[in-house]
Motif scaffolding. Structure first.
Motif, mmCIF file in Angstrom:
data_model
loop_
_atom_site.group_PDB
_atom_site.id
_atom_site.type_symbol
_atom_site.label_atom_id
_atom_site.label_comp_id
_atom_site.label_asym_id
_atom_site.label_seq_id
_atom_site.Cartn_x
_atom_site.Cartn_y
_atom_site.Cartn_z
ATOM 1 N N ALA A 4 0.842 -1.200 0.000
ATOM 2 C CA ALA A 4 0.000 0.000 0.000
ATOM 3 C C ALA A 4 0.877 1.250 0.000
ATOM 4 C CB ALA A 4 -0.936 -0.006 1.199
ATOM 5 N N CYS A 5 1.917 1.250 0.812
ATOM 6 C CA CYS A 5 2.833 2.396 0.866
ATOM 7 C C CYS A 5 3.554 2.619 -0.460
ATOM 8 C CB CYS A 5 3.862 2.212 1.976
ATOM 9 S SG CYS A 5 3.170 2.317 3.631
ATOM 10 N N ALA A 6 3.778 1.525 -1.189
ATOM 11 C CA ALA A 6 4.442 1.621 -2.489
ATOM 12 C C ALA A 6 3.473 1.969 -3.609
ATOM 13 C CB ALA A 6 5.146 0.304 -2.801
ATOM 14 N N TYR A 11 -6.499 -1.480 -2.131
ATOM 15 C CA TYR A 11 -7.619 -1.890 -1.293
ATOM 16 C C TYR A 11 -7.451 -1.342 0.122
ATOM 17 C CZ TYR A 11 -7.645 -4.992 -5.250
ATOM 18 O OH TYR A 11 -7.609 -5.476 -6.529
ATOM 19 N N GLY A 12 -8.546 -1.156 0.801
ATOM 20 C CA GLY A 12 -8.502 -0.661 2.174
ATOM 21 C C GLY A 12 -8.985 0.772 2.238
ATOM 22 N N THR A 13 -8.957 1.301 3.441
ATOM 23 C CA THR A 13 -9.399 2.672 3.641
ATOM 24 C C THR A 13 -8.320 3.448 4.362
ATOM 25 O OG1 THR A 13 -10.445 2.101 5.742
ATOM 26 C CG2 THR A 13 -11.839 2.006 3.771
ATOM 27 N N GLY A 14 -8.399 4.732 4.263
ATOM 28 C CA GLY A 14 -7.413 5.594 4.893
ATOM 29 C C GLY A 14 -6.776 6.491 3.847
ATOM 30 N N ARG A 15 -5.788 7.201 4.265
ATOM 31 C CA ARG A 15 -5.136 8.150 3.377
ATOM 32 C C ARG A 15 -3.628 7.905 3.383
ATOM 33 N NH1 ARG A 15 -7.018 14.196 3.618
ATOM 34 N NH2 ARG A 15 -8.868 12.942 3.670
#
Length: 153
Positions: A4-6, A11-15
């Motif tokens: 996700a960081c890359a 998928y998923g939630t957040g910023r």
């Protein structure tokens, strides 16, 4: 989380505030190695024409692959020819060659012996002083190469 960081896991939630993907390189435990010349495999995902042969030979040597230096034009299925540790060292040689600003390492040295793993990390840090390294690893000895540690126990 690392994917996700890359910017590779939508998928998923957040910023997340992500770095420019053109200046980052994600190196998983088992990297994709295209069939073709060794130089094409080394330069991937960039074009082999972007890098001089001498530069390619240097990064192979720096990543403990000097025996491959004379094979840049050899076409093979390198993912079947190279051992797991050699494949990982080839992927890390890509980082030295492409000099990304952000490098995401997901168990990228797990198939290497301990001394080689430490030497490769030291080489990456020394040769890419302006790069940010974000690693997932199970070896605590790699913590010394990072200024911050996140323990997800």
């Amino acid at each position: 989380m690392l994917r996700a960081c890359a910017g590779l896991w939508p998928y998923g939630t957040g910023r997340l505030y992500l770095p420019d993907s053109r200046r980052s390189l994600f190196i998983p435990q088992k990297s994709y190695i295209p069939t073709g010349s060794l130089k094409e495999a080394l330069c991937y995902p960039q074009s082999k024409d972007q890098f001089a042969d001498e530069e390619c030979r240097r990064v192979l040597t720096d990543c403990y692959l000097p025996h491959l230096s004379s094979s840049l034009s050899v076409h093979q299925r390198w993912n079947q020819t190279l051992s797991g540790g050699e494949q990982q060292r080839l992927a890390l040689a890509r980082a030295l060659l492409q000099r990304p600003e952000y490098i995401f390492l997901d168990e990228a040295t797990s198939a290497m012996d301990h001394e080689t793993e430490l030497d490769i990390y030291a080489t990456l840090i020394a040769q890419l002083p302006n790069s940010t390294f974000i690693s997932v690893a199970h070896h605590e000895s790699l913590a010394r190469f990072h200024s911050h540690t996140l323990d997800l126990n």
